[in-house]
Design a protein around this motif. Structure first.
Motif, PDB file in Angstrom:
ATOM      1  N   ARG A 121     115.021  55.475  48.224  1.00 31.60           N
ATOM      2  CA  ARG A 121     115.578  56.361  47.204  1.00 31.60           C
ATOM      3  C   ARG A 121     116.729  55.676  46.465  1.00 31.60           C
ATOM      4  O   ARG A 121     117.272  54.672  46.912  1.00 31.60           O
ATOM      5  CB  ARG A 121     116.089  57.661  47.839  1.00 31.60           C
ATOM      6  CG  ARG A 121     115.041  58.405  48.663  1.00 31.60           C
ATOM      7  CD  ARG A 121     115.596  59.699  49.224  1.00 31.60           C
ATOM      8  NE  ARG A 121     114.607  60.382  50.057  1.00 31.60           N
ATOM      9  CZ  ARG A 121     114.785  61.586  50.589  1.00 31.60           C
ATOM     10  NH1 ARG A 121     115.933  62.243  50.365  1.00 31.60           N
ATOM     11  NH2 ARG A 121     113.836  62.133  51.337  1.00 31.60           N
ATOM     12  N   ASP A 122     117.101  56.250  45.363  1.00 34.59           N
ATOM     13  CA  ASP A 122     118.255  55.789  44.589  1.00 34.59           C
ATOM     14  C   ASP A 122     119.471  56.579  45.059  1.00 34.59           C
ATOM     15  O   ASP A 122     119.839  57.598  44.482  1.00 34.59           O
ATOM     16  CB  ASP A 122     118.009  56.008  43.093  1.00 34.59           C
ATOM     17  CG  ASP A 122     119.147  55.463  42.239  1.00 34.59           C
ATOM     18  OD1 ASP A 122     120.040  54.793  42.804  1.00 34.59           O
ATOM     19  OD2 ASP A 122     119.145  55.735  41.029  1.00 34.59           O
ATOM     20  N   VAL A 123     120.088  56.118  46.142  1.00 31.83           N
ATOM     21  CA  VAL A 123     121.133  56.903  46.807  1.00 31.83           C
ATOM     22  C   VAL A 123     122.413  56.097  47.018  1.00 31.83           C
ATOM     23  O   VAL A 123     123.188  56.393  47.933  1.00 31.83           O
ATOM     24  CB  VAL A 123     120.632  57.444  48.163  1.00 31.83           C
ATOM     25  CG1 VAL A 123     119.565  58.515  47.956  1.00 31.83           C
ATOM     26  CG2 VAL A 123     120.097  56.301  49.038  1.00 31.83           C
ATOM     27  N   VAL A 124     122.669  55.101  46.186  1.00 31.07           N
ATOM     28  CA  VAL A 124     123.846  54.260  46.378  1.00 31.07           C
ATOM     29  C   VAL A 124     125.124  55.082  46.353  1.00 31.07           C
ATOM     30  O   VAL A 124     126.020  54.892  47.185  1.00 31.07           O
ATOM     31  CB  VAL A 124     123.896  53.147  45.311  1.00 31.07           C
ATOM     32  CG1 VAL A 124     125.221  52.388  45.408  1.00 31.07           C
ATOM     33  CG2 VAL A 124     122.738  52.179  45.495  1.00 31.07           C
ATOM     34  N   TRP A 144     123.622  49.058  56.675  1.00 29.24           N
ATOM     35  CA  TRP A 144     122.288  48.458  56.712  1.00 29.24           C
ATOM     36  C   TRP A 144     121.408  48.997  55.595  1.00 29.24           C
ATOM     37  O   TRP A 144     120.607  48.258  55.011  1.00 29.24           O
ATOM     38  CB  TRP A 144     121.640  48.735  58.062  1.00 29.24           C
ATOM     39  CG  TRP A 144     122.248  47.972  59.214  1.00 29.24           C
ATOM     40  CD1 TRP A 144     123.164  46.955  59.144  1.00 29.24           C
ATOM     41  CD2 TRP A 144     121.972  48.176  60.605  1.00 29.24           C
ATOM     42  NE1 TRP A 144     123.492  46.522  60.404  1.00 29.24           N
ATOM     43  CE2 TRP A 144     122.777  47.241  61.327  1.00 29.24           C
ATOM     44  CE3 TRP A 144     121.155  49.050  61.313  1.00 29.24           C
ATOM     45  CZ2 TRP A 144     122.745  47.175  62.723  1.00 29.24           C
ATOM     46  CZ3 TRP A 144     121.134  48.979  62.694  1.00 29.24           C
ATOM     47  CH2 TRP A 144     121.919  48.044  63.393  1.00 29.24           C
ATOM     48  N   THR A 145     121.541  50.277  55.312  1.00 27.79           N
ATOM     49  CA  THR A 145     120.741  50.858  54.227  1.00 27.79           C
ATOM     50  C   THR A 145     121.143  50.259  52.889  1.00 27.79           C
ATOM     51  O   THR A 145     120.287  49.953  52.042  1.00 27.79           O
ATOM     52  CB  THR A 145     120.914  52.385  54.196  1.00 27.79           C
ATOM     53  OG1 THR A 145     120.684  52.935  55.493  1.00 27.79           O
ATOM     54  CG2 THR A 145     119.926  53.015  53.227  1.00 27.79           C
ATOM     55  N   LEU A 146     122.435  50.085  52.673  1.00 28.97           N
ATOM     56  CA  LEU A 146     122.890  49.438  51.443  1.00 28.97           C
ATOM     57  C   LEU A 146     122.355  48.010  51.343  1.00 28.97           C
ATOM     58  O   LEU A 146     122.001  47.546  50.247  1.00 28.97           O
ATOM     59  CB  LEU A 146     124.423  49.442  51.391  1.00 28.97           C
ATOM     60  CG  LEU A 146     125.081  50.798  51.116  1.00 28.97           C
ATOM     61  CD1 LEU A 146     126.586  50.723  51.339  1.00 28.97           C
ATOM     62  CD2 LEU A 146     124.786  51.256  49.687  1.00 28.97           C
ATOM     63  N   ALA A 147     122.297  47.318  52.474  1.00 24.94           N
ATOM     64  CA  ALA A 147     121.749  45.961  52.474  1.00 24.94           C
ATOM     65  C   ALA A 147     120.279  45.980  52.050  1.00 24.94           C
ATOM     66  O   ALA A 147     119.825  45.107  51.293  1.00 24.94           O
ATOM     67  CB  ALA A 147     121.894  45.336  53.862  1.00 24.94           C
ATOM     68  N   MET A 148     119.532  46.961  52.513  1.00 22.12           N
ATOM     69  CA  MET A 148     118.123  47.088  52.121  1.00 22.12           C
ATOM     70  C   MET A 148     118.004  47.386  50.627  1.00 22.12           C
ATOM     71  O   MET A 148     117.149  46.823  49.934  1.00 22.12           O
ATOM     72  CB  MET A 148     117.449  48.185  52.943  1.00 22.12           C
ATOM     73  CG  MET A 148     117.315  47.867  54.412  1.00 22.12           C
ATOM     74  SD  MET A 148     116.545  49.204  55.357  1.00 22.12           S
ATOM     75  CE  MET A 148     114.866  49.131  54.713  1.00 22.12           C
ATOM     76  N   LEU A 149     118.863  48.263  50.135  1.00 21.72           N
ATOM     77  CA  LEU A 149     118.832  48.597  48.713  1.00 21.72           C
ATOM     78  C   LEU A 149     119.189  47.382  47.853  1.00 21.72           C
ATOM     79  O   LEU A 149     118.623  47.181  46.771  1.00 21.72           O
ATOM     80  CB  LEU A 149     119.792  49.753  48.423  1.00 21.72           C
ATOM     81  CG  LEU A 149     119.358  51.115  48.988  1.00 21.72           C
ATOM     82  CD1 LEU A 149     120.472  52.140  48.811  1.00 21.72           C
ATOM     83  CD2 LEU A 149     118.079  51.596  48.305  1.00 21.72           C
ATOM     84  N   HIS A 150     120.119  46.569  48.350  1.00 24.85           N
ATOM     85  CA  HIS A 150     120.475  45.351  47.618  1.00 24.85           C
ATOM     86  C   HIS A 150     119.269  44.430  47.502  1.00 24.85           C
ATOM     87  O   HIS A 150     119.018  43.847  46.433  1.00 24.85           O
ATOM     88  CB  HIS A 150     121.621  44.638  48.329  1.00 24.85           C
ATOM     89  CG  HIS A 150     121.916  43.277  47.774  1.00 24.85           C
ATOM     90  ND1 HIS A 150     122.653  43.079  46.631  1.00 24.85           N
ATOM     91  CD2 HIS A 150     121.545  42.035  48.201  1.00 24.85           C
ATOM     92  CE1 HIS A 150     122.735  41.787  46.376  1.00 24.85           C
ATOM     93  NE2 HIS A 150     122.073  41.132  47.310  1.00 24.85           N
ATOM     94  N   ARG A 151     118.526  44.285  48.595  1.00 24.72           N
ATOM     95  CA  ARG A 151     117.345  43.419  48.563  1.00 24.72           C
ATOM     96  C   ARG A 151     116.270  43.969  47.627  1.00 24.72           C
ATOM     97  O   ARG A 151     115.399  43.221  47.179  1.00 24.72           O
ATOM     98  CB  ARG A 151     116.786  43.247  49.975  1.00 24.72           C
ATOM     99  CG  ARG A 151     117.670  42.403  50.889  1.00 24.72           C
ATOM    100  CD  ARG A 151     116.946  41.963  52.132  1.00 24.72           C
ATOM    101  NE  ARG A 151     116.680  43.062  53.044  1.00 24.72           N
ATOM    102  CZ  ARG A 151     117.519  43.457  54.010  1.00 24.72           C
ATOM    103  NH1 ARG A 151     118.692  42.838  54.155  1.00 24.72           N
ATOM    104  NH2 ARG A 151     117.202  44.450  54.800  1.00 24.72           N
ATOM    105  N   ARG A 152     116.351  45.242  47.328  1.00 23.85           N
ATOM    106  CA  ARG A 152     115.392  45.854  46.410  1.00 23.85           C
ATOM    107  C   ARG A 152     115.930  45.929  44.981  1.00 23.85           C
ATOM    108  O   ARG A 152     115.356  46.612  44.135  1.00 23.85           O
ATOM    109  CB  ARG A 152     115.006  47.241  46.927  1.00 23.85           C
ATOM    110  CG  ARG A 152     114.244  47.174  48.244  1.00 23.85           C
ATOM    111  CD  ARG A 152     113.925  48.519  48.836  1.00 23.85           C
ATOM    112  NE  ARG A 152     113.201  48.359  50.101  1.00 23.85           N
ATOM    113  CZ  ARG A 152     112.795  49.376  50.853  1.00 23.85           C
ATOM    114  NH1 ARG A 152     113.028  50.628  50.460  1.00 23.85           N
ATOM    115  NH2 ARG A 152     112.144  49.142  51.980  1.00 23.85           N
ATOM    116  N   GLY A 153     117.041  45.227  44.753  1.00 26.13           N
ATOM    117  CA  GLY A 153     117.513  45.069  43.384  1.00 26.13           C
ATOM    118  C   GLY A 153     118.644  45.963  42.946  1.00 26.13           C
ATOM    119  O   GLY A 153     119.083  45.893  41.793  1.00 26.13           O
ATOM    120  N   GLN A 154     119.157  46.806  43.839  1.00 23.31           N
ATOM    121  CA  GLN A 154     120.259  47.686  43.464  1.00 23.31           C
ATOM    122  C   GLN A 154     121.597  47.015  43.770  1.00 23.31           C
ATOM    123  O   GLN A 154     121.760  46.366  44.792  1.00 23.31           O
ATOM    124  CB  GLN A 154     120.151  49.030  44.197  1.00 23.31           C
ATOM    125  CG  GLN A 154     118.878  49.792  43.858  1.00 23.31           C
ATOM    126  CD  GLN A 154     118.941  51.235  44.313  1.00 23.31           C
ATOM    127  OE1 GLN A 154     119.951  51.904  44.137  1.00 23.31           O
ATOM    128  NE2 GLN A 154     117.848  51.724  44.880  1.00 23.31           N
TER     129      GLN A 154
END
Length: 327
Positions: A121-124, A144-154
């Motif tokens: 989701r877009d939950v930054v 860890w979730t933020l790290a995953m979102l970073h790898r997905r381009g956020q």
């Protein structure tokens, strides 16, 4: 933790239980004991209803077609460990607030599934707010979730970077790991400072991270000298970081360093590089360093240094060195 100790017969096989506690940059095993005895166990895991399930092979190495499953539970705690309704409902349709709440759940499976759902989701902004929590486990899963979102381009590493100054050493360690893996170079200066953190675990992750962010040669050498081979995990982190950032010549230039711990690390880096400069360390005055150079040349098959290793037999001061010089 639970572990199946399968020994081919029920008489000598057990389900073992143990815990771990911090020991420098790593952990050590404590409280090892038998949890369930005389069972030829092949697997052990928790079911969603709060019970521990053990698979029994039957008997012998080839089995006797009489395998079975056992459930073990403590009625006082089973209901609190029952997560069957949570998994039955699933995670994808839950609200973001509910998923964030699950990041502090006692069951790791719930936390991981909530983390994975949030990463879709877009939950930054929501996660940025959640970083203010005082719950260590929840904060780590948010990171860890933020790290995953970073790898997905956020873009979100700017929210993790301030945690390098968190009062909790585990949060600092996780921040180093995440920022290093994200190649977030804006955090380089602070991470290099954390090589000298009072917590060995923070120092370990800071050292590993530095290898992805820049050239921290002087700071890593200082850490190695201070560690003086007392924590092998810190030495390993230094070897990994130096292997990523240095030329073989810079490791060869450490031959005259006063610290044997620094010279040993240099040998280990050169081994990873399969460098001919390993031959120069065969003349090291420290038996451990010279022997490690022999191991590196022989075991890693560094052909360009083999002749020098063979000619060092008369000077070989340890059995391990002698064996490799002969071989």
């Amino acid at each position: 933790f639970f572990l199946c100790d399968f020994r081919g017969g029920a008489e000598h096989s057990n389900v073992l239980s143990f815990s771990v506690e911090p020991d420098g940059a790593h952990f050590k095993l404590v409280d090892l004991h038998t949890f369930a005895g005389k069972i030829l166990c092949t697997d052990v895991d928790f079911s969603y209803d709060g019970k521990l399930v053990i698979s029994d092979w039957g008997e012998g190495w080839t089995g006797n077609y009489e395998g079975r499953l056992y459930s073990v539970w403590d009625e006082e705690y089973r209901e609190g460990g029952d997560v069957s309704e949570i998994f039955s409902e699933g995670f994808s349709n839950r609200t973001t607030d509910a998923l964030v709440h699950f990041l502090s759940h006692a069951d790791r499976r719930v936390r991981i599934r909530a983390q994975l759902a949030l990463a879709d989701r877009d939950v930054v902004s929501e996660l940025k707010e959640a970083l203010t929590t005082k719950n260590q486990i929840e904060k780590i899963h948010v990171m860890w979730t933020l790290a995953m979102l970073h790898r997905r381009g956020q873009s979100c590493m700017e929210f993790v970077a301030p945690l390098l100054d968190d009062a909790d050493p585990e949060i600092r360690a996780q921040a180093c790991k995440i920022l290093g893996e994200a190649h977030y170079t804006k955090s380089y200066t602070r991470i290099v400072e954390l090589l000298h953190d009072p917590s060995a675990r923070v120092s370990y992750f800071a050292t590993m991270a530095s290898g992805n962010l820049g050239n921290a040669l002087d700071e890593i050498i200082a850490m190695l000298e201070r560690n003086n081979n007392s924590d092998v995990y810190l030495r390993h982190a230094a070897v990994v970081a130096l292997s990523k950032t240095q030329y073989a010549a810079s490791m060869a230039n450490l031959q005259n360093h006063s610290s044997a711990a620094v010279r040993l690390a240099a040998v280990l880096v050169l081994r990873r590089m399969e460098s001919r400069f390993l031959a120069d360390y065969l003349s090291d005055e420290d038996d451990g360093v010279a022997t490690e150079a022999a191991r590196a040349i022989h075991d890693a098959r560094v052909e360009s240094a083999m002749a020098t290793l063979a000619s060092s037999l008369d000077d070989a001061r340890t059995i391990a060195w002698q064996k490799r010089a002969i071989s």
